[in-house]
Every structure is written in C-alpha cells, then in structure tokens.
Design a protein around this motif. Sequence first.
Motif, PDB file in Angstrom:
ATOM      1  N   LYS A   1       0.841  -1.187   0.000  1.00  0.00           N
ATOM      2  CA  LYS A   1       0.000   0.000   0.000  1.00  0.00           C
ATOM      3  C   LYS A   1       0.881   1.243   0.000  1.00  0.00           C
ATOM      4  O   LYS A   1       1.838   1.337   0.785  1.00  0.00           O
ATOM      5  CB  LYS A   1      -0.900  -0.013   1.234  1.00  0.00           C
ATOM      6  N   GLU A   2       0.563   2.202  -0.874  1.00  0.00           N
ATOM      7  CA  GLU A   2       1.317   3.451  -0.896  1.00  0.00           C
ATOM      8  C   GLU A   2       0.997   4.263   0.353  1.00  0.00           C
ATOM      9  O   GLU A   2      -0.150   4.315   0.793  1.00  0.00           O
ATOM     10  CB  GLU A   2       0.971   4.260  -2.151  1.00  0.00           C
ATOM     11  N   GLN A   3       2.033   4.882   0.934  1.00  0.00           N
ATOM     12  CA  GLN A   3       1.896   5.687   2.143  1.00  0.00           C
ATOM     13  C   GLN A   3       2.282   7.130   1.828  1.00  0.00           C
ATOM     14  O   GLN A   3       3.171   7.367   1.020  1.00  0.00           O
ATOM     15  CB  GLN A   3       2.820   5.161   3.249  1.00  0.00           C
ATOM     16  N   LYS A   4       1.664   8.081   2.504  1.00  0.00           N
ATOM     17  CA  LYS A   4       2.017   9.496   2.352  1.00  0.00           C
ATOM     18  C   LYS A   4       3.285   9.835   3.133  1.00  0.00           C
ATOM     19  O   LYS A   4       4.052  10.706   2.746  1.00  0.00           O
ATOM     20  CB  LYS A   4       0.873  10.397   2.847  1.00  0.00           C
ATOM     21  N   SER A   5       3.483   9.147   4.271  1.00  0.00           N
ATOM     22  CA  SER A   5       4.634   9.429   5.129  1.00  0.00           C
ATOM     23  C   SER A   5       4.844   8.259   6.082  1.00  0.00           C
ATOM     24  O   SER A   5       4.001   7.370   6.184  1.00  0.00           O
ATOM     25  CB  SER A   5       4.404  10.718   5.924  1.00  0.00           C
TER      26      SER A   5
END
Length: 151
Positions: A83-87
Amino acid sequence: MRRTPLALSAVILAAGCALTACGGQDEPDLKVEGAFIPAPASGDMAAGFFVVRNSGGADTLTSVSSTLARQVTLHSTKGGVMKEQKSFAVPADGTLDFERGGNHLMFENVAQKPEEGDKVAVELHFAKAGTVKVAFPVKAATYNPTSHASH
C-alpha cells in the motif's frame, strides 16, 4: 517573599533549559544505514531499502526524490498487501526499517535501469531534520542483508 540568589539562579537555569530543549531531545538525530537498491529485473521500476536510526526526538519521513526516477513513492507491506503511504513516522530514540517484505521505496518511471555496482543519489525529506542525502549502492537482485533485522 524574598528570593535568594540560589533560587533565582535555579529559575534562570530552568528557563534556559526550556528555551534550548536541554539535551536536544526534541530534535531528531538521524542516521541512515544499510541503504541499497536490488538490481531490477525490468528497466522501468526499482525498489529501495534502508534503516533510519534516530537517537533524538520524533520525526516524519515525508517524501523521497532521486535522479534515478521521476517519481519515488513510499510503500508499506502488511499481510502480503502493498500500500502506498504518504509518510512514515520516525520514532524518538527508535528506528524506521525499509526492508524486503515490509516498508520500501518504489522508483517509478526509471530514467535508466540501474546496474549492479552503480550508486544512486537519493534525497530523503524529513519534516524536522530536512533533507538527508544518501548514496544507494545497487546490489545483486537477490541481496538481502541480515543487518536490517538486528536492532
């Protein structure tokens, strides 16, 4: 109430400590170790791994940039799902691991396929510590360090 010189000195010292954060525990003290990129099988994407060791206050990894790719994204893997994360949070006096099977970087739309032995310039952008520049060596596709697991 009469203040003694000793009491006044204690108040001044306490105020000075509050202003300078005595010991610097609010400021992160980051070291990036074990960085590498496995030689990618295809030419348009690559992954990156590293460990951030923090001996200071908490920080946040907010983004990553590199001349290798137009876009570098942060990803987590939990239960086999990426899953892509923002930070990512960097805990105070702790570590943030980017390792195979877990958190990792994705270099997307790679300008030129990196080859084993190359070094890739990467900039890690943190909320408090600012930009940390790291040279990521390109390792064999099967390279998997044991040092990531030991903290």
